[in-house]
Design a protein around this motif. Structure first.
Motif, PDB file in Angstrom:
ATOM      1  N   THR A  26       0.837  -1.203   0.000  1.00 31.12           N
ATOM      2  CA  THR A  26       0.000   0.000   0.000  1.00 31.12           C
ATOM      3  C   THR A  26       0.868   1.248   0.000  1.00 31.12           C
ATOM      4  OG1 THR A  26      -1.789  -1.124   1.199  1.00 31.12           O
ATOM      5  CG2 THR A  26      -1.770   1.285   1.265  1.00 31.12           C
ATOM      6  N   ASP A  27       1.934   1.219   0.813  1.00 31.90           N
ATOM      7  CA  ASP A  27       2.845   2.367   0.897  1.00 31.90           C
ATOM      8  C   ASP A  27       3.731   2.500  -0.327  1.00 31.90           C
ATOM      9  OD1 ASP A  27       1.805   2.868   3.400  1.00 31.90           O
ATOM     10  OD2 ASP A  27       3.450   1.903   4.488  1.00 31.90           O
ATOM     11  N   TYR A  28       4.044   1.351  -0.950  1.00 32.59           N
ATOM     12  CA  TYR A  28       4.943   1.352  -2.115  1.00 32.59           C
ATOM     13  C   TYR A  28       4.272   0.591  -3.271  1.00 32.59           C
ATOM     14  CZ  TYR A  28       8.429   2.837   1.294  1.00 32.59           C
ATOM     15  OH  TYR A  28       9.110   3.521   2.279  1.00 32.59           O
ATOM     16  N   PRO A  29       3.295   1.208  -3.929  1.00 29.00           N
ATOM     17  CA  PRO A  29       2.534   0.534  -4.987  1.00 29.00           C
ATOM     18  C   PRO A  29       3.367   0.130  -6.199  1.00 29.00           C
ATOM     19  CG  PRO A  29       2.043   2.880  -4.923  1.00 29.00           C
ATOM     20  CD  PRO A  29       2.841   2.590  -3.705  1.00 29.00           C
ATOM     21  N   GLU A  30       4.584   0.705  -6.344  1.00 24.14           N
ATOM     22  CA  GLU A  30       5.440   0.334  -7.476  1.00 24.14           C
ATOM     23  C   GLU A  30       6.204  -0.959  -7.211  1.00 24.14           C
ATOM     24  OE1 GLU A  30       7.835   3.534  -5.225  1.00 24.14           O
ATOM     25  OE2 GLU A  30       5.820   2.693  -5.281  1.00 24.14           O
ATOM     26  N   ASP A  31       6.098  -1.486  -5.993  1.00 24.52           N
ATOM     27  CA  ASP A  31       6.751  -2.743  -5.642  1.00 24.52           C
ATOM     28  C   ASP A  31       5.709  -3.850  -5.492  1.00 24.52           C
ATOM     29  OD1 ASP A  31       9.133  -1.371  -5.571  1.00 24.52           O
ATOM     30  OD2 ASP A  31       9.089  -1.045  -3.406  1.00 24.52           O
ATOM     31  N   CYS A  32       6.103  -5.083  -5.827  1.00 26.96           N
ATOM     32  CA  CYS A  32       5.193  -6.223  -5.740  1.00 26.96           C
ATOM     33  C   CYS A  32       5.812  -7.362  -4.935  1.00 26.96           C
ATOM     34  CB  CYS A  32       4.842  -6.735  -7.141  1.00 26.96           C
ATOM     35  SG  CYS A  32       3.882  -5.548  -8.120  1.00 26.96           S
ATOM     36  N   LEU A  33       4.968  -8.253  -4.451  1.00 25.25           N
ATOM     37  CA  LEU A  33       5.403  -9.414  -3.699  1.00 25.25           C
ATOM     38  C   LEU A  33       4.901 -10.678  -4.389  1.00 25.25           C
ATOM     39  CD1 LEU A  33       4.495  -8.201  -0.070  1.00 25.25           C
ATOM     40  CD2 LEU A  33       6.713  -7.999  -1.239  1.00 25.25           C
ATOM     41  N   LEU A  34       5.764 -11.683  -4.464  1.00 23.25           N
ATOM     42  CA  LEU A  34       5.386 -12.993  -4.997  1.00 23.25           C
ATOM     43  C   LEU A  34       5.548 -14.003  -3.869  1.00 23.25           C
ATOM     44  CD1 LEU A  34       4.648 -15.050  -7.169  1.00 23.25           C
ATOM     45  CD2 LEU A  34       7.042 -15.017  -7.930  1.00 23.25           C
TER      46      LEU A  34
END
Length: 286
Positions: A26-34
């Motif tokens: 939410t804070d870093y929408p340009e990052d993703c988690l797999l």
């Protein structure tokens, strides 16, 4: 997409900090988690599905049919992550001993050093930093770290911290194509692979392509699956890594010897031709 971080999960239903994962994306929408479900036998897969449903644009899941171990879960996760357009790909321990909020610090280190290929978290206890480690595990870890440094011939302080980020290169996937031979210390094997890549893609001074980032915060989280006997397994795997990747060094050394020999022969030939030319000149003068 700026980065995608792989988080291997095995029976983490009770330990996984779902809110921390959601807060980060939410804070870093340009990052993703797999999130990789490594054949869990508890409710982990249900927890992961719920996370994906809540943030489908930022959290995805890969589920392995059976437990393959952290090394294989990370390997398959990274290969999946490399199918995206992310600039940075890495992996993080599921217990979040290293908070996800450290990821921007890793990326800032890359931005400041364009030559870097790998940034590794390092658990160095310094003033102003919160590093809480079990004393016994810390000292055992220091012994292992020195042995790993000697094996790799690399002045590395902490190979086993579960927070690492790679800059995406054309050859990055080659590091993960083959399964790791090491089940417990695949981080060391990853470094060995990086250091023995073809010289056309990696600098001959690999230290300039790898950096350790002293973490601002790291906390030993109860429930670790690492046991004291694993230290001895790690030592055996360290020996196996040394044997497995030694041929690359021998090939490089042999190539250097051949080049040196060829250079010597050329120099000798040039000297001989020079002497011959001098003799001819002497005869002509006389």
């Amino acid at each position: 997409m700026r980065s995608i971080v792989v988080i291997p999960c095995y029976n983490e239903a009770d330990r996984l900090r779902s809110e921390a994962l959601l807060q980060y994306v939410t804070d870093y929408p340009e990052d993703c988690l797999l999130l990789v479900n490594d054949g869990s036998t508890d409710a982990t897969i249900d927890v992961l599905r719920q996370l994906c449903e809540r943030m489908p644009e930022s959290i995805s899941m890969l589920s392995l049919a059976k437990n393959a171990g952290k090394a294989e879960a990370v390997r398959q996760g990274v290969l999946k992550a490399l199918e995206t357009e992310a600039e940075f790909v890495g992996y993080w321990d599921a217990d979040l001993a290293t908070p996800l909020k450290a990821i921007p610090d890793f990326i800032a280190t890359f931005d400041e050093n364009p030559q870097l290929d790998l940034v590794m978290g390092s658990r160095v206890k310094l003033l102003g930093r919160v590093i809480e480690r079990n004393p016994v595990r810390h000292y055992v870890g220091r012994v292992f770290a020195n042995l790993a440094s000697h094996t790799l011939k690399l002045a590395v302080y902490d190979t086993q911290c579960g927070a690492k980020l790679l800059r995406r290169r054309e050859w990055t996937s080659r590091l993960f194509v083959e399964p790791f031979a090491s089940r417990w210390i695949f981080d060391v094997e990853l470094l060995a692979r990086l250091l023995t890549q073809d010289q056309a893609t990696v600098c001959s001074l690999p230290e300039s392509h790898i950096a350790e980032l002293p973490l601002k915060e790291w906390r030993d989280i109860p429930g670790s699956k690492v046991r004291p006997r694993d230290f001895f397994r790690a030592l055996w795997e360290l020996v196996a890594i040394r044997r497995r990747y030694r041929p690359h060094r021998r090939v490089a050394s042999a190539r250097s010897r051949r080049l040196s020999s060829a250079s010597g022969q050329m120099a000798e030939q040039s000297r001989s031709e020079g002497l011959a030319g001098s003799e001819v000149g002497s005869v002509q003068k006389s």
